[in-house]
Design a protein around this motif. Structure first.
Motif, PDB file in Angstrom:
ATOM      1  N   VAL A   9       0.819  -1.215   0.000  1.00  0.00           N
ATOM      2  CA  VAL A   9       0.000   0.000   0.000  1.00  0.00           C
ATOM      3  C   VAL A   9       0.851   1.264   0.000  1.00  0.00           C
ATOM      4  CG1 VAL A   9      -1.748   1.306   1.261  1.00  0.00           C
ATOM      5  CG2 VAL A   9      -1.897  -1.192   1.154  1.00  0.00           C
ATOM      6  N   ASN A  10       1.848   1.336   0.899  1.00  0.00           N
ATOM      7  CA  ASN A  10       2.626   2.566   1.042  1.00  0.00           C
ATOM      8  C   ASN A  10       3.954   2.543   0.299  1.00  0.00           C
ATOM      9  OD1 ASN A  10       4.117   0.819   2.619  1.00  0.00           O
ATOM     10  ND2 ASN A  10       3.465   1.697   4.581  1.00  0.00           N
ATOM     11  N   GLY A  11       4.218   1.505  -0.472  1.00  0.00           N
ATOM     12  CA  GLY A  11       5.446   1.446  -1.256  1.00  0.00           C
ATOM     13  C   GLY A  11       6.655   0.926  -0.502  1.00  0.00           C
ATOM     14  N   LEU A  12       6.499   0.633   0.791  1.00  0.00           N
ATOM     15  CA  LEU A  12       7.635   0.161   1.588  1.00  0.00           C
ATOM     16  C   LEU A  12       7.942  -1.315   1.338  1.00  0.00           C
ATOM     17  CD1 LEU A  12       7.539   1.546   5.246  1.00  0.00           C
ATOM     18  CD2 LEU A  12       9.294   1.871   3.523  1.00  0.00           C
ATOM     19  N   GLU A  61      13.858   8.361  15.728  1.00  0.00           N
ATOM     20  CA  GLU A  61      12.474   8.779  15.965  1.00  0.00           C
ATOM     21  C   GLU A  61      12.053   9.888  15.003  1.00  0.00           C
ATOM     22  OE1 GLU A  61      12.046   7.770  20.733  1.00  0.00           O
ATOM     23  OE2 GLU A  61      12.704   9.760  20.110  1.00  0.00           O
ATOM     24  N   LEU A  62      12.987  10.783  14.660  1.00  0.00           N
ATOM     25  CA  LEU A  62      12.673  11.837  13.687  1.00  0.00           C
ATOM     26  C   LEU A  62      12.395  11.243  12.307  1.00  0.00           C
ATOM     27  CD1 LEU A  62      15.200  14.673  14.646  1.00  0.00           C
ATOM     28  CD2 LEU A  62      12.713  14.693  14.920  1.00  0.00           C
ATOM     29  N   PHE A 117       8.494   9.878   8.186  1.00  0.00           N
ATOM     30  CA  PHE A 117       7.809   8.896   7.356  1.00  0.00           C
ATOM     31  C   PHE A 117       6.296   8.968   7.569  1.00  0.00           C
ATOM     32  CE2 PHE A 117       5.874   4.671   7.009  1.00  0.00           C
ATOM     33  CZ  PHE A 117       6.129   4.391   5.678  1.00  0.00           C
ATOM     34  N   ALA A 118       5.878   9.080   8.833  1.00  0.00           N
ATOM     35  CA  ALA A 118       4.444   9.146   9.147  1.00  0.00           C
ATOM     36  C   ALA A 118       3.803  10.387   8.536  1.00  0.00           C
ATOM     37  CB  ALA A 118       4.248   9.138  10.660  1.00  0.00           C
ATOM     38  N   LEU A 173      12.390   4.755   6.707  1.00  0.00           N
ATOM     39  CA  LEU A 173      12.601   5.108   8.109  1.00  0.00           C
ATOM     40  C   LEU A 173      13.674   4.225   8.708  1.00  0.00           C
ATOM     41  CD1 LEU A 173      11.068   2.611   9.707  1.00  0.00           C
ATOM     42  CD2 LEU A 173       9.041   3.920   9.171  1.00  0.00           C
ATOM     43  N   MET A 174      14.179   4.619   9.869  1.00  0.00           N
ATOM     44  CA  MET A 174      15.233   3.863  10.522  1.00  0.00           C
ATOM     45  C   MET A 174      14.612   2.876  11.505  1.00  0.00           C
ATOM     46  SD  MET A 174      18.557   5.156  12.712  1.00  0.00           S
ATOM     47  CE  MET A 174      19.234   6.066  11.333  1.00  0.00           C
ATOM     48  N   SER A 175      14.827   1.609  11.251  1.00  0.00           N
ATOM     49  CA  SER A 175      14.303   0.560  12.121  1.00  0.00           C
ATOM     50  C   SER A 175      15.293   0.281  13.250  1.00  0.00           C
ATOM     51  CB  SER A 175      14.083  -0.724  11.311  1.00  0.00           C
ATOM     52  OG  SER A 175      15.333  -1.299  10.953  1.00  0.00           O
ATOM     53  N   PRO A 176      14.860  -0.414  14.299  1.00  0.00           N
ATOM     54  CA  PRO A 176      15.807  -0.806  15.354  1.00  0.00           C
ATOM     55  C   PRO A 176      16.981  -1.619  14.821  1.00  0.00           C
ATOM     56  CG  PRO A 176      13.567  -1.096  16.127  1.00  0.00           C
ATOM     57  CD  PRO A 176      13.468  -0.746  14.667  1.00  0.00           C
ATOM     58  N   ARG A 177      16.747  -2.421  13.787  1.00  0.00           N
ATOM     59  CA  ARG A 177      17.829  -3.201  13.187  1.00  0.00           C
ATOM     60  C   ARG A 177      18.908  -2.282  12.616  1.00  0.00           C
ATOM     61  NH1 ARG A 177      15.025  -5.618   9.415  1.00  0.00           N
ATOM     62  NH2 ARG A 177      14.357  -7.354  10.726  1.00  0.00           N
TER      63      ARG A 177
END
Length: 326
Positions: A190-193, A250-251, A256-257, A264-268
C-alpha cells in the motif's frame, strides 16, 4: 538426534515468573532443550501485550499472526518466547522460491542396497505437524497463492493435513503450534515500503485466531537493547550517544508518518549504526554508511538535517539542501 515425536512439556510455569508480566496465566515448559530451540537473548525486551498473545498461542493452541513495520522484531519475539519455554521452533521464509512441494513433500530418488528407488520425502509442514514444534511463517504476506492454500487447512482448529500422494491424513501433534509474521495485513504494497507483498485471501486471514501488532519500542527500551547489542556503549557516556541516535531514528519515523520520507530507521538499522560507530569511531560516517546512503537522493538533505538537529553537527548533505533552498 532425539526424535521430537514423543516429547511433551513437563510442567506449567507462571507468566510472572518467566516474563515478569502481571497475568494469571501458566504456560507449558519443556524440561530439555532440543537443537531446534532458539538461543535465549538475555538483553531482549518483551512487549507485554504481544508476549501474552504469543503465550496464548503456545498455551491454548491459538493461531497467532504478528503484524508490524520492519525491524520491530516480530519473528525474534516469537523465538525468544519459545527459547524461555524450551519449545522447538522452526522458521520458514515464504519468499518467491518456496514452492508447494517444499511445504508438502515430493518423490526423490535414493540409493538403497545399491539400487535406485523412488521414495516420498515429506516437506516441512507434515514434518512439523507430527512434532511439538512452533512453526513460524515469516513474510506471510509475500507467499505465492498456490503456497498459501497449502497453509489454509492447518489454520483450522483440528488442523488435519492430507497428503494426496500418500493417501494419508496427518493429525497434528497435541503441542504443534502455528505462528506467522507480516509487514502488512494482507493488503499488499500500500505505502510502497514492502515491495513483493501480495493481497492475502481474506478467508485465510479470517482463520487467524489472534492478530497482534508490534510497534517500535519506547526510547529507553530501545536504548537498552542497543546497549545490550553493543556493550562498549553500556556506560553513561554510551547512554548519551545511543540516546541521541535513537532521537534521530524517531525523527525519521515521524518524517515517514508525515509523508516527508519514503523510508525510516528501524531498530535493526539503529543497532547496525551503533556497531559501525564502534568500528569506524565516527558516528557521522557510520550514519552515512548505515542509513543515509539507503535513502532517496532527494531526501538525504532532510535526513541530514535530522542528524544535525540531534548531534549539532552539519553533514555535507544538509549543506546541499540549504544551498538548494536559497
Amino acid at each position: 538426534m532425539t526424535d521430537l515425536i514423543h516429547e511433551h512439556p513437563s510442567r506449567l510455569v507462571s507468566v510472572r515468573e518467566l516474563f515478569n508480566i502481571d497475568a494469571d496465566l501458566e504456560v507449558p515448559v519443556f524440561a530439555h532443550r532440543d537443537e531446534h530451540v532458539p538461543e535465549p537473548d538475555p538483553a531482549y525486551c518483551f512487549n507485554p501485550d504481544v508476549t501474552l498473545a504469543i503465550l496464548a498461542g503456545f498455551t491454548r493452541n491459538r493461531r497467532v499472526l504478528i503484524q508490524g513495520l520492519h525491524g520491530t522484531g516480530k519473528s525474534t519475539h516469537i523465538e525468544q518466547v519459545a527459547a524461555r519455554l524450551n519449545w522447538p521452533c522452526v522458521r520458514i521464509n515464504l519468499d518467491g522460491h518456496i514452492s508447494r512441494l517444499d511445504l508438502v513433500g515430493k518423490d526423490t530418488i535414493v540409493l538403497e542396497d545399491g539400487k535406485q528407488i523412488t521414495r516420498f520425502q515429506e516437506g516441512i509442514v507434515p514434518w512439523a505437524l507430527r512434532r511439538p514444534v512452533a512453526l513460524i511463517f515469516d513474510e506471510f504476506d509475500a507467499g505465492r497463492p498456490d503456497v498459501m492454500f497449502v497453509i489454509q487447512r492447518i489454520l483450522e482448529q483440528d488442523g488435519k493435513f492430507t497428503l494426496l500422494d500418500q493417501n494419508q491424513v496427518i493429525s497434528p501433534h497435541p503441542f504443534f503450534r502455528l505462528f506467522a509474521t507480516a509487514n502488512t495485513l494482507g493488503l499488499g504494497n500500500v505505502n510502497g515500503l514492502y515491495h513483493g507483498t501480495q493481497h492475502v485471501n481474506q478467508a485465510q486471514m479470517d482463520r487467524w485466531n489472534i492478530v497482534a501488532s508490534l510497534d517500535y519500542l519506547p526510547r529507553e527500551d530501545e536504548i537498552r537493547i542497543v546497549q545490550g547489542k553493543v556493550p562498549r556503549y553500556a556506560d553513561d557516556r554510551g547512554h548519551q550517544l545511543i540516546s541521541t541516535m535513537v532521537a534521530v531514528a524517531e525523527l525519521t519515523r515521524s518524517g515517514f508518518a508525515a509523508g516527508d520520507l519514503s523510508t525510516l530507521m528501524s531498530p535493526r538499522t539503529l543497532i547496525a549504526w551503533a556497531e559501525n560507530t564502534e568500528i569506524f569511531g565516527d558516528p557521522a560516517l557510520a550514519f552515512r554508511l548505515s542509513f543515509l546512503n539507503k535513502c532517496d537522493e532527494a531526501e538525504r538533505g532532510l535526513v541530514a538535517e535530522y542528524y544535525q538537529r540531534c548531534f549539532d553537527q552539519e553533514l555535507a548533505e544538509s549543506r546541499t539542501l540549504r544551498l538548494a533552498m536559497m
